[in-house]
Design a protein around this motif. Sequence first.
Motif, PDB file in Angstrom:
ATOM      1  N   UNK A   1       0.859  -1.179   0.000  1.00 52.84           N
ATOM      2  CA  UNK A   1       0.000   0.000   0.000  1.00 52.84           C
ATOM      3  C   UNK A   1       0.896   1.230   0.000  1.00 52.84           C
ATOM      4  N   UNK A   2       0.293   2.382   0.133  1.00 50.22           N
ATOM      5  CA  UNK A   2       1.065   3.628   0.137  1.00 50.22           C
ATOM      6  C   UNK A   2       1.468   4.038   1.554  1.00 50.22           C
ATOM      7  N   UNK A   3       1.465   3.118   2.479  1.00 46.61           N
ATOM      8  CA  UNK A   3       1.802   3.468   3.859  1.00 46.61           C
ATOM      9  C   UNK A   3       3.312   3.597   4.040  1.00 46.61           C
ATOM     10  N   UNK A   4       3.681   4.273   5.115  1.00 48.40           N
ATOM     11  CA  UNK A   4       5.088   4.464   5.437  1.00 48.40           C
ATOM     12  C   UNK A   4       5.713   3.123   5.835  1.00 48.40           C
ATOM     13  N   UNK A   5       4.935   2.275   6.474  1.00 51.56           N
ATOM     14  CA  UNK A   5       5.440   0.977   6.901  1.00 51.56           C
ATOM     15  C   UNK A   5       5.864   0.130   5.692  1.00 51.56           C
ATOM     16  N   UNK A   6       5.087   0.157   4.625  1.00 45.93           N
ATOM     17  CA  UNK A   6       5.466  -0.585   3.422  1.00 45.93           C
ATOM     18  C   UNK A   6       6.695   0.018   2.748  1.00 45.93           C
ATOM     19  N   UNK A   7       6.836   1.345   2.825  1.00 47.53           N
ATOM     20  CA  UNK A   7       8.031   1.983   2.291  1.00 47.53           C
ATOM     21  C   UNK A   7       9.271   1.517   3.052  1.00 47.53           C
ATOM     22  N   UNK A   8       9.169   1.439   4.378  1.00 45.18           N
ATOM     23  CA  UNK A   8      10.290   0.936   5.176  1.00 45.18           C
ATOM     24  C   UNK A   8      10.595  -0.522   4.843  1.00 45.18           C
ATOM     25  N   UNK A   9       9.559  -1.286   4.588  1.00 52.04           N
ATOM     26  CA  UNK A   9       9.744  -2.704   4.239  1.00 52.04           C
ATOM     27  C   UNK A   9      10.489  -2.834   2.910  1.00 52.04           C
ATOM     28  N   UNK A  10      10.091  -2.042   1.918  1.00 57.50           N
ATOM     29  CA  UNK A  10      10.767  -2.096   0.619  1.00 57.50           C
ATOM     30  C   UNK A  10      12.217  -1.628   0.731  1.00 57.50           C
ATOM     31  N   UNK A  11      12.453  -0.554   1.488  1.00 57.59           N
ATOM     32  CA  UNK A  11      13.814  -0.057   1.655  1.00 57.59           C
ATOM     33  C   UNK A  11      14.692  -1.074   2.390  1.00 57.59           C
ATOM     34  N   UNK A  12      14.135  -1.715   3.391  1.00 60.30           N
ATOM     35  CA  UNK A  12      14.900  -2.724   4.133  1.00 60.30           C
ATOM     36  C   UNK A  12      15.257  -3.900   3.233  1.00 60.30           C
ATOM     37  N   UNK A  13      14.310  -4.377   2.451  1.00 59.73           N
ATOM     38  CA  UNK A  13      14.582  -5.492   1.545  1.00 59.73           C
ATOM     39  C   UNK A  13      15.634  -5.135   0.500  1.00 59.73           C
ATOM     40  N   UNK A  14      15.512  -3.949  -0.071  1.00 56.45           N
ATOM     41  CA  UNK A  14      16.436  -3.549  -1.132  1.00 56.45           C
ATOM     42  C   UNK A  14      17.849  -3.357  -0.589  1.00 56.45           C
ATOM     43  N   UNK A  15      17.987  -2.658   0.528  1.00 54.01           N
ATOM     44  CA  UNK A  15      19.320  -2.455   1.089  1.00 54.01           C
ATOM     45  C   UNK A  15      19.935  -3.771   1.553  1.00 54.01           C
ATOM     46  N   UNK A  16      19.105  -4.684   2.063  1.00 54.03           N
ATOM     47  CA  UNK A  16      19.645  -5.966   2.496  1.00 54.03           C
ATOM     48  C   UNK A  16      20.135  -6.788   1.308  1.00 54.03           C
ATOM     49  N   UNK A  17      19.374  -6.802   0.225  1.00 57.97           N
ATOM     50  CA  UNK A  17      19.773  -7.533  -0.977  1.00 57.97           C
ATOM     51  C   UNK A  17      21.108  -7.020  -1.520  1.00 57.97           C
TER      52      UNK A  17
ATOM     53  N   UNK B   1      23.624  -2.678   7.511  1.00 61.09           N
ATOM     54  CA  UNK B   1      23.290  -1.869   8.692  1.00 61.09           C
ATOM     55  C   UNK B   1      22.129  -0.923   8.384  1.00 61.09           C
ATOM     56  N   UNK B   2      22.159  -0.295   7.204  1.00 68.21           N
ATOM     57  CA  UNK B   2      21.045   0.577   6.802  1.00 68.21           C
ATOM     58  C   UNK B   2      19.758  -0.231   6.702  1.00 68.21           C
ATOM     59  N   UNK B   3      19.860  -1.454   6.192  1.00 66.09           N
ATOM     60  CA  UNK B   3      18.696  -2.328   6.112  1.00 66.09           C
ATOM     61  C   UNK B   3      18.130  -2.626   7.495  1.00 66.09           C
ATOM     62  N   UNK B   4      19.014  -2.838   8.461  1.00 64.14           N
ATOM     63  CA  UNK B   4      18.554  -3.110   9.827  1.00 64.14           C
ATOM     64  C   UNK B   4      17.872  -1.882  10.439  1.00 64.14           C
ATOM     65  N   UNK B   5      18.349  -0.689  10.083  1.00 63.74           N
ATOM     66  CA  UNK B   5      17.702   0.536  10.566  1.00 63.74           C
ATOM     67  C   UNK B   5      16.284   0.620  10.014  1.00 63.74           C
ATOM     68  N   UNK B   6      16.115   0.353   8.715  1.00 71.10           N
ATOM     69  CA  UNK B   6      14.772   0.380   8.134  1.00 71.10           C
ATOM     70  C   UNK B   6      13.897  -0.736   8.690  1.00 71.10           C
ATOM     71  N   UNK B   7      14.491  -1.867   9.017  1.00 73.02           N
ATOM     72  CA  UNK B   7      13.727  -2.950   9.633  1.00 73.02           C
ATOM     73  C   UNK B   7      13.230  -2.544  11.017  1.00 73.02           C
TER      74      UNK B   7
END
Length: 148
Positions: free
Chosen positions: A39-55, A136-142
Amino acid sequence: MKDLKEKKKLPLWVPYLIAFAFSFAAVYLVYLFQKEYYTDSVQDLYKMLSNAFFFVGVMFTGFGALILISMAGNFIGLGYLFLNIKETYFGWVRGKMEYQRTDYKDYKLAKEAKEEEKRKEAGKWRILIVGIVNIIISMVFLKLFYTV
């Protein structure tokens, strides 16, 4: 006149810039191909950022680990083998029809050349550091994902 074989070293910020470009490209691709799941929520944005930085972090950490293993001299035999195969079967590509012998006459000379190269290039830790910083950035977004 400078020697043509002298390599120019990249500035310290270039690998970080490349890593973050890959990270944001991964965020865009995750959004593009999975936007119906988010969705357009901030929580989903954090989820996408965490996944991308972790990958991207795992990818860079893996490459950095392989470079460090290579610097330790564990791939010298494979490099020597592929160099001889290339010159045996593809020596004619350079315009000469005869077999061209490599500079390394034996494994010992190849190992000595690799050790000298290893001493010259101590800055290959950067890719591993870039990967760890991305994780580490991924963990911050997580953490932000779970606190929102």
